[in-house]
Structures are given as C-alpha cells and as structure tokens.
Design a protein around this motif. Structure first.
Motif, PDB file in Angstrom:
ATOM      1  N   ALA A 140     -31.807 -37.436  -0.628  1.00 12.67           N
ATOM      2  CA  ALA A 140     -32.062 -37.229   0.796  1.00 12.67           C
ATOM      3  C   ALA A 140     -30.959 -37.959   1.557  1.00 12.67           C
ATOM      4  CB  ALA A 140     -33.434 -37.773   1.167  1.00 12.67           C
ATOM      5  N   ILE A 141     -29.905 -37.205   1.888  1.00 14.39           N
ATOM      6  CA  ILE A 141     -28.727 -37.810   2.507  1.00 14.39           C
ATOM      7  C   ILE A 141     -28.134 -36.829   3.510  1.00 14.39           C
ATOM      8  CG2 ILE A 141     -27.197 -36.998   0.661  1.00 14.39           C
ATOM      9  CD1 ILE A 141     -25.658 -39.661   0.939  1.00 14.39           C
ATOM     10  N   THR A 142     -27.607 -37.367   4.601  1.00 17.11           N
ATOM     11  CA  THR A 142     -26.991 -36.516   5.615  1.00 17.11           C
ATOM     12  C   THR A 142     -25.617 -36.054   5.123  1.00 17.11           C
ATOM     13  OG1 THR A 142     -25.887 -38.367   6.694  1.00 17.11           O
ATOM     14  CG2 THR A 142     -28.118 -37.834   7.454  1.00 17.11           C
ATOM     15  N   GLN A 143     -25.047 -35.076   5.796  1.00 14.93           N
ATOM     16  CA  GLN A 143     -23.714 -34.602   5.427  1.00 14.93           C
ATOM     17  C   GLN A 143     -22.696 -35.731   5.558  1.00 14.93           C
ATOM     18  OE1 GLN A 143     -24.370 -31.835   3.516  1.00 14.93           O
ATOM     19  NE2 GLN A 143     -22.271 -31.457   4.139  1.00 14.93           N
ATOM     20  N   TRP A 144     -22.822 -36.517   6.628  1.00 16.18           N
ATOM     21  CA  TRP A 144     -21.922 -37.648   6.828  1.00 16.18           C
ATOM     22  C   TRP A 144     -22.076 -38.647   5.683  1.00 16.18           C
ATOM     23  CZ3 TRP A 144     -23.088 -42.856   7.510  1.00 16.18           C
ATOM     24  CH2 TRP A 144     -22.014 -43.654   7.863  1.00 16.18           C
ATOM     25  N   GLY A 145     -23.304 -38.932   5.305  1.00 16.71           N
ATOM     26  CA  GLY A 145     -23.568 -39.853   4.204  1.00 16.71           C
ATOM     27  C   GLY A 145     -23.016 -39.341   2.886  1.00 16.71           C
ATOM     28  N   LYS A 146     -23.136 -38.037   2.675  1.00 14.64           N
ATOM     29  CA  LYS A 146     -22.606 -37.443   1.443  1.00 14.64           C
ATOM     30  C   LYS A 146     -21.083 -37.566   1.405  1.00 14.64           C
ATOM     31  CE  LYS A 146     -23.651 -33.694  -1.583  1.00 14.64           C
ATOM     32  NZ  LYS A 146     -24.536 -32.598  -1.828  1.00 14.64           N
ATOM     33  N   TRP A 147     -20.458 -37.378   2.558  1.00 16.38           N
ATOM     34  CA  TRP A 147     -19.008 -37.516   2.638  1.00 16.38           C
ATOM     35  C   TRP A 147     -18.598 -38.957   2.317  1.00 16.38           C
ATOM     36  CZ3 TRP A 147     -15.537 -40.456   5.300  1.00 16.38           C
ATOM     37  CH2 TRP A 147     -14.212 -40.067   5.210  1.00 16.38           C
ATOM     38  N   VAL A 148     -19.295 -39.937   2.892  1.00 14.83           N
ATOM     39  CA  VAL A 148     -18.979 -41.352   2.655  1.00 14.83           C
ATOM     40  C   VAL A 148     -19.164 -41.699   1.181  1.00 14.83           C
ATOM     41  CG1 VAL A 148     -19.704 -43.731   3.130  1.00 14.83           C
ATOM     42  CG2 VAL A 148     -19.473 -42.102   5.007  1.00 14.83           C
ATOM     43  N   MET A 149     -20.278 -41.259   0.595  1.00 17.10           N
ATOM     44  CA  MET A 149     -20.534 -41.552  -0.804  1.00 17.10           C
ATOM     45  C   MET A 149     -19.478 -40.898  -1.699  1.00 17.10           C
ATOM     46  SD  MET A 149     -24.061 -41.325  -2.941  1.00 17.10           S
ATOM     47  CE  MET A 149     -24.172 -39.560  -2.947  1.00 17.10           C
ATOM     48  N   THR A 150     -19.097 -39.694  -1.389  1.00 17.55           N
ATOM     49  CA  THR A 150     -18.060 -39.005  -2.161  1.00 17.55           C
ATOM     50  C   THR A 150     -16.740 -39.761  -2.053  1.00 17.55           C
ATOM     51  OG1 THR A 150     -19.127 -36.883  -1.794  1.00 17.55           O
ATOM     52  CG2 THR A 150     -16.807 -36.833  -2.432  1.00 17.55           C
ATOM     53  N   ALA A 151     -16.381 -40.153  -0.839  1.00 20.81           N
ATOM     54  CA  ALA A 151     -15.130 -40.884  -0.639  1.00 20.81           C
ATOM     55  C   ALA A 151     -15.127 -42.218  -1.380  1.00 20.81           C
ATOM     56  CB  ALA A 151     -14.890 -41.110   0.847  1.00 20.81           C
ATOM     57  N   CYS A 152     -16.296 -42.811  -1.556  1.00 18.12           N
ATOM     58  CA  CYS A 152     -16.387 -44.107  -2.235  1.00 18.12           C
ATOM     59  C   CYS A 152     -16.420 -43.986  -3.749  1.00 18.12           C
ATOM     60  CB  CYS A 152     -17.636 -44.861  -1.762  1.00 18.12           C
ATOM     61  SG  CYS A 152     -17.497 -45.457  -0.074  1.00 18.12           S
ATOM     62  N   TYR A 153     -16.973 -42.910  -4.275  1.00 24.64           N
ATOM     63  CA  TYR A 153     -17.144 -42.797  -5.725  1.00 24.64           C
ATOM     64  C   TYR A 153     -16.115 -41.930  -6.439  1.00 24.64           C
ATOM     65  CZ  TYR A 153     -21.258 -45.637  -6.074  1.00 24.64           C
ATOM     66  OH  TYR A 153     -22.098 -46.711  -6.083  1.00 24.64           O
ATOM     67  N   VAL A 154     -15.529 -40.975  -5.786  1.00 28.48           N
ATOM     68  CA  VAL A 154     -14.537 -40.119  -6.449  1.00 28.48           C
ATOM     69  C   VAL A 154     -13.325 -40.904  -6.959  1.00 28.48           C
ATOM     70  CG1 VAL A 154     -12.879 -38.247  -6.041  1.00 28.48           C
ATOM     71  CG2 VAL A 154     -15.287 -37.939  -5.457  1.00 28.48           C
ATOM     72  N   PRO A 155     -12.837 -41.932  -6.252  1.00 25.70           N
ATOM     73  CA  PRO A 155     -11.696 -42.680  -6.802  1.00 25.70           C
ATOM     74  C   PRO A 155     -11.967 -43.310  -8.171  1.00 25.70           C
ATOM     75  CG  PRO A 155     -11.953 -43.186  -4.489  1.00 25.70           C
ATOM     76  CD  PRO A 155     -13.149 -42.372  -4.883  1.00 25.70           C
ATOM     77  N   MET A 156     -13.240 -43.543  -8.515  1.00 24.36           N
ATOM     78  CA  MET A 156     -13.555 -44.125  -9.816  1.00 24.36           C
ATOM     79  C   MET A 156     -13.125 -43.247 -10.980  1.00 24.36           C
ATOM     80  SD  MET A 156     -17.152 -46.088  -9.499  1.00 24.36           S
ATOM     81  CE  MET A 156     -17.070 -46.527 -11.219  1.00 24.36           C
ATOM     82  N   VAL A 157     -12.973 -41.961 -10.727  1.00 30.60           N
ATOM     83  CA  VAL A 157     -12.536 -41.043 -11.785  1.00 30.60           C
ATOM     84  C   VAL A 157     -11.129 -41.415 -12.263  1.00 30.60           C
ATOM     85  CG1 VAL A 157     -12.019 -38.622 -12.302  1.00 30.60           C
ATOM     86  CG2 VAL A 157     -14.028 -39.207 -10.945  1.00 30.60           C
ATOM     87  N   ALA A 158     -10.324 -42.000 -11.394  1.00 27.40           N
ATOM     88  CA  ALA A 158      -8.948 -42.370 -11.762  1.00 27.40           C
ATOM     89  C   ALA A 158      -8.871 -43.685 -12.527  1.00 27.40           C
ATOM     90  CB  ALA A 158      -8.091 -42.467 -10.500  1.00 27.40           C
ATOM     91  N   TRP A 159      -9.930 -44.495 -12.500  1.00 30.56           N
ATOM     92  CA  TRP A 159      -9.890 -45.809 -13.145  1.00 30.56           C
ATOM     93  C   TRP A 159      -9.540 -45.698 -14.637  1.00 30.56           C
ATOM     94  CZ3 TRP A 159     -14.480 -49.803 -12.679  1.00 30.56           C
ATOM     95  CH2 TRP A 159     -14.146 -50.971 -13.340  1.00 30.56           C
ATOM     96  N   GLY A 160     -10.256 -44.885 -15.363  1.00 34.26           N
ATOM     97  CA  GLY A 160     -10.023 -44.757 -16.806  1.00 34.26           C
ATOM     98  C   GLY A 160      -8.627 -44.285 -17.159  1.00 34.26           C
TER      99      GLY A 160
END
Length: 177
Positions: A140-160
């Motif tokens: 249960a998240i707003t579009q803005w919240g989904k954008w923020v969460m995506t922006a915060c978690y997608v960079p983790m894909v590059a860590w490995g």
C-alpha cells in the motif's frame, strides 16, 4: 639493543602495485550504491512519510528491540560496503597497526579475495531478488512513494557487480609477478 623510529613510509604504506583510478572509483561507488537503501530504512524507522500506508510502516517494524534491527541492518550494510575500500587501499594488504598480534603483517590474498568474491555473489543475488520482489509487491504505497523506494533500492543491483570487478582487480594486482 636500540629501538629505531619507524620510517615515514612504514607509517603510511603504499599498495604493492599502483591502483588505477577506475578501481578506486568503482570501490567508492559501492558505498554510494548501498547508501540510499540504508537511508530509506532509517527514514522508515523515524517515521518520515515515504508514501507508505500506516499498515506498511507497522509491518516493517518489529516492536521492542525490533526498532533497533532495521537501523542496525543499515549500519552493517554500510560497514560491509566500506570494506570494499580495503581492496584498493593499503589496509587491505597489510594489517593496520591497531590490530593486535597481526599489525604490520601482510594479509593473504585469498583471505580478502574469497570473502569478497562470496560477498559479490551474495550482493548480486540479494540485490536483484530484493529489488524484483519489492518492485512487484502489493504494498500500500503511493506513486510518489513507489518512485522514492525504487530510486533508493535499484542502485543496490550494482553493488555485487562493482564488488566483483574490484575483487578481480585486487586478486590480479596482488598475484601479479
């Protein structure tokens, strides 16, 4: 028996072979790829509005000591990301002077390369799976919240992959004849 002062070069030893700028930047990028998700978790714990419904906040937090688990996870994550810098710095080749019994001794190449390789594999799998499940969940998240969460978690894909590249360079640099 006389005790001589350490030479200036022993106080700040250099790496065995020069580290190219791209490797230093890649190691530093690991810190930046892991930081947004750590900050997002801190924001959740402190109640910063991130577009999540109240039920989502409550589902992410465990009462009692659980309020310490989420920030502790962020601190551990950043500490592990910080260790990547050891692959391009002298303290990743020689034990620092503050480590009792080991100070000044060379760190075996495999003692750093094997855990870093396993970490790269784990970070790649974790990053991809976590981002995939998070972005495809029914939160249960707003579009803005989904954008923020995506922006915060997608960079983790590059860590490995970044850690893998730096680890490969570390191994090759340290084992080069």
């Amino acid at each position: 028996m006389t005790i001589s002062a350490p030479s200036p070069t022993s106080a700040h030893p250099a790496t065995t072979a020069p580290v190219p700028p791209w490797a230093r930047r890649a190691a530093g990028a690991v810190l930046w790829t892991s930081m947004p998700s750590a900050l997002w978790r801190f924001a959740v714990v402190t109640g910063v509005p991130l577009g999540l419904a109240q039920s989502e906040y409550e589902a992410m937090l465990i009462p009692g000591w659980g309020y310490l688990v989420v920030p502790l996870l962020s601190v551990v994550q950043e500490a592990l990301a910080f260790l990547t810098l050891g692959l391009v710095r002298p303290w990743g080749e020689v034990w620092p002077r503050w480590v009792p019994l080991l100070r000044g001794r060379r760190i075996p190449v495999l003692a750093a390369a094997v855990p870093a390789t396993l970490g790269a594999l784990a970070c790649t799998v974790y990053g991809v799976l976590f981002v995939w499940t998070t972005l495809h969940s029914d939160m249960a998240i707003t579009q803005w919240g989904k954008w923020v969460m995506t922006a915060c978690y997608v960079p983790m894909v590059a860590w490995g992959p970044l850690l893998a590249v730096v680890t490969t360079h570390y191994y090759r640099r340290r084992t080069r004849p």
